[in-house]
Design a protein around this motif. Structure first.
Motif, PDB file in Angstrom:
ATOM      1  N   ALA A  67       0.832  -1.207   0.000  1.00  0.00           N
ATOM      2  CA  ALA A  67       0.000   0.000   0.000  1.00  0.00           C
ATOM      3  C   ALA A  67       0.869   1.260   0.000  1.00  0.00           C
ATOM      4  CB  ALA A  67      -0.941  -0.004   1.203  1.00  0.00           C
ATOM      5  N   THR A  68       1.939   1.240   0.778  1.00  0.00           N
ATOM      6  CA  THR A  68       2.850   2.384   0.839  1.00  0.00           C
ATOM      7  C   THR A  68       3.538   2.603  -0.502  1.00  0.00           C
ATOM      8  OG1 THR A  68       3.218   2.037   3.205  1.00  0.00           O
ATOM      9  CG2 THR A  68       4.881   3.318   2.021  1.00  0.00           C
ATOM     10  N   ALA A  69       3.906   1.531  -1.169  1.00  0.00           N
ATOM     11  CA  ALA A  69       4.618   1.638  -2.448  1.00  0.00           C
ATOM     12  C   ALA A  69       3.734   2.164  -3.567  1.00  0.00           C
ATOM     13  CB  ALA A  69       5.205   0.283  -2.832  1.00  0.00           C
ATOM     14  N   ILE A  70       2.490   1.723  -3.613  1.00  0.00           N
ATOM     15  CA  ILE A  70       1.649   2.084  -4.765  1.00  0.00           C
ATOM     16  C   ILE A  70       0.854   3.372  -4.582  1.00  0.00           C
ATOM     17  CG2 ILE A  70       1.479  -0.312  -5.532  1.00  0.00           C
ATOM     18  CD1 ILE A  70      -1.382  -0.393  -4.438  1.00  0.00           C
ATOM     19  N   THR A  71       0.621   3.785  -3.361  1.00  0.00           N
ATOM     20  CA  THR A  71      -0.233   4.950  -3.115  1.00  0.00           C
ATOM     21  C   THR A  71       0.285   6.241  -3.744  1.00  0.00           C
ATOM     22  OG1 THR A  71      -1.211   3.988  -1.150  1.00  0.00           O
ATOM     23  CG2 THR A  71      -1.276   6.387  -1.318  1.00  0.00           C
ATOM     24  N   PRO A  72       1.559   6.607  -3.594  1.00  0.00           N
ATOM     25  CA  PRO A  72       2.000   7.866  -4.211  1.00  0.00           C
ATOM     26  C   PRO A  72       1.769   7.888  -5.729  1.00  0.00           C
ATOM     27  CG  PRO A  72       3.600   7.147  -2.596  1.00  0.00           C
ATOM     28  CD  PRO A  72       2.625   6.022  -2.767  1.00  0.00           C
ATOM     29  N   LYS A  73       1.999   6.772  -6.390  1.00  0.00           N
ATOM     30  CA  LYS A  73       1.791   6.721  -7.843  1.00  0.00           C
ATOM     31  C   LYS A  73       0.315   6.877  -8.192  1.00  0.00           C
ATOM     32  CE  LYS A  73       5.822   3.820  -8.473  1.00  0.00           C
ATOM     33  NZ  LYS A  73       6.343   2.495  -8.740  1.00  0.00           N
ATOM     34  N   ILE A  74      -0.547   6.223  -7.435  1.00  0.00           N
ATOM     35  CA  ILE A  74      -1.991   6.332  -7.689  1.00  0.00           C
ATOM     36  C   ILE A  74      -2.468   7.753  -7.416  1.00  0.00           C
ATOM     37  CG2 ILE A  74      -4.283   5.556  -6.966  1.00  0.00           C
ATOM     38  CD1 ILE A  74      -2.997   2.804  -6.354  1.00  0.00           C
ATOM     39  N   LYS A  75      -2.006   8.351  -6.306  1.00  0.00           N
ATOM     40  CA  LYS A  75      -2.420   9.718  -5.985  1.00  0.00           C
ATOM     41  C   LYS A  75      -1.970  10.695  -7.071  1.00  0.00           C
ATOM     42  CE  LYS A  75      -3.088   9.982  -0.999  1.00  0.00           C
ATOM     43  NZ  LYS A  75      -2.717  10.684   0.229  1.00  0.00           N
ATOM     44  N   LYS A  76      -0.756  10.538  -7.578  1.00  0.00           N
ATOM     45  CA  LYS A  76      -0.278  11.413  -8.661  1.00  0.00           C
ATOM     46  C   LYS A  76      -1.123  11.230  -9.912  1.00  0.00           C
ATOM     47  CE  LYS A  76       4.510  11.837  -7.187  1.00  0.00           C
ATOM     48  NZ  LYS A  76       5.920  11.502  -7.467  1.00  0.00           N
ATOM     49  N   ALA A  77      -1.440   9.992 -10.244  1.00  0.00           N
ATOM     50  CA  ALA A  77      -2.272   9.732 -11.433  1.00  0.00           C
ATOM     51  C   ALA A  77      -3.663  10.338 -11.259  1.00  0.00           C
ATOM     52  CB  ALA A  77      -2.380   8.230 -11.682  1.00  0.00           C
ATOM     53  N   LEU A  78      -4.234  10.243 -10.075  1.00  0.00           N
ATOM     54  CA  LEU A  78      -5.547  10.830  -9.825  1.00  0.00           C
ATOM     55  C   LEU A  78      -5.505  12.348  -9.888  1.00  0.00           C
ATOM     56  CD1 LEU A  78      -6.835   8.527  -6.928  1.00  0.00           C
ATOM     57  CD2 LEU A  78      -7.627   8.569  -9.309  1.00  0.00           C
ATOM     58  N   GLN A  79      -4.422  12.941  -9.387  1.00  0.00           N
ATOM     59  CA  GLN A  79      -4.272  14.390  -9.475  1.00  0.00           C
ATOM     60  C   GLN A  79      -4.175  14.831 -10.930  1.00  0.00           C
ATOM     61  OE1 GLN A  79      -0.821  15.178  -7.056  1.00  0.00           O
ATOM     62  NE2 GLN A  79      -2.000  15.249  -5.147  1.00  0.00           N
TER      63      GLN A  79
END
Length: 184
Positions: A167-179
């Motif tokens: 969860a820690t590894a994938i969250t920043p990438k998902i948040k950036k994509a959503l932004q």
């Protein structure tokens, strides 16, 4: 109206993911190993605090009214007397807390520490509930604190750590994509 529809969609998606997480399980007594907490982590990391809370609350309500979406394909009001029900209560609170603490961050360190705090919360609520149900409802109380920890905590630590790392590894990438998606 558009934001309300998006919010309801996000809540529904994570409610469904938590259901799927319950079905992906390794049966153990009295607590099975599932992916529910992983999807609660992700709800907290990607949704607003209220959305994260509601995604778990709706999951709980659906299960309590009889939809067989709890682990082991069970459901119904009698589920409140299962030793694992305290963990479900903790998931709703934890989803809210995770979102509140990580709302505006993509810091992996802050995300991981928050997930550790949430996992501790899950156990602080889930383990006493487990003990109370086993003792007063089922009549098979564990004889010691170590017995409770052996049933509801120790076997889960390695898997929980892996779920937190993923969860820690994938969250920043998902948040950036959503932004980026929201900007378009």
């Amino acid at each position: 109206m558009k934001n309300n529809t998006k919010s309801l969609t996000r809540i529904a998606i994570f409610t469904a993911l938590i259901c799927v997480g319950a079905f992906i399980s390794i049966p153990m007594y009295p607590v099975p190993i599932t992916l529910q907490n992983f999807f609660v982590f992700m709800a907290g990391l990607l949704l607003s605090p209220v959305e994260a809370f509601l995604s778990v609350l709706i999951y709980i309500i659906l299960g309590l009214v009889g939809v067989p979406i709890f682990s082991g394909f069970t459901g119904g009001i009698q589920s409140v007397f299962k030793p694992t029900f305290g963990f479900l209560i903790a998931f709703a609170i934890g989803g809210y807390l995770i979102s509140k603490l990580t709302k505006d961050t993509i810091s992996r360190k802050k995300i991981f520490i928050t997930l550790i705090i949430a996992e501790i919360l899950f156990y602080l609520i889930g383990l006493p509930y487990l003990y109370l149900i086993l003792k007063f409802y089922i009549g098979k109380a564990p004889e010691s604190l170590m017995a409770v920890l052996s049933m509801g905590l120790i076997p889960f630590i390695p898997g929980d750590i892996i779920k937190m790392i993923v969860a820690t590894a994938i969250t920043p990438k998902i948040k950036k994509a959503l932004q980026n998606e929201n900007r378009n």
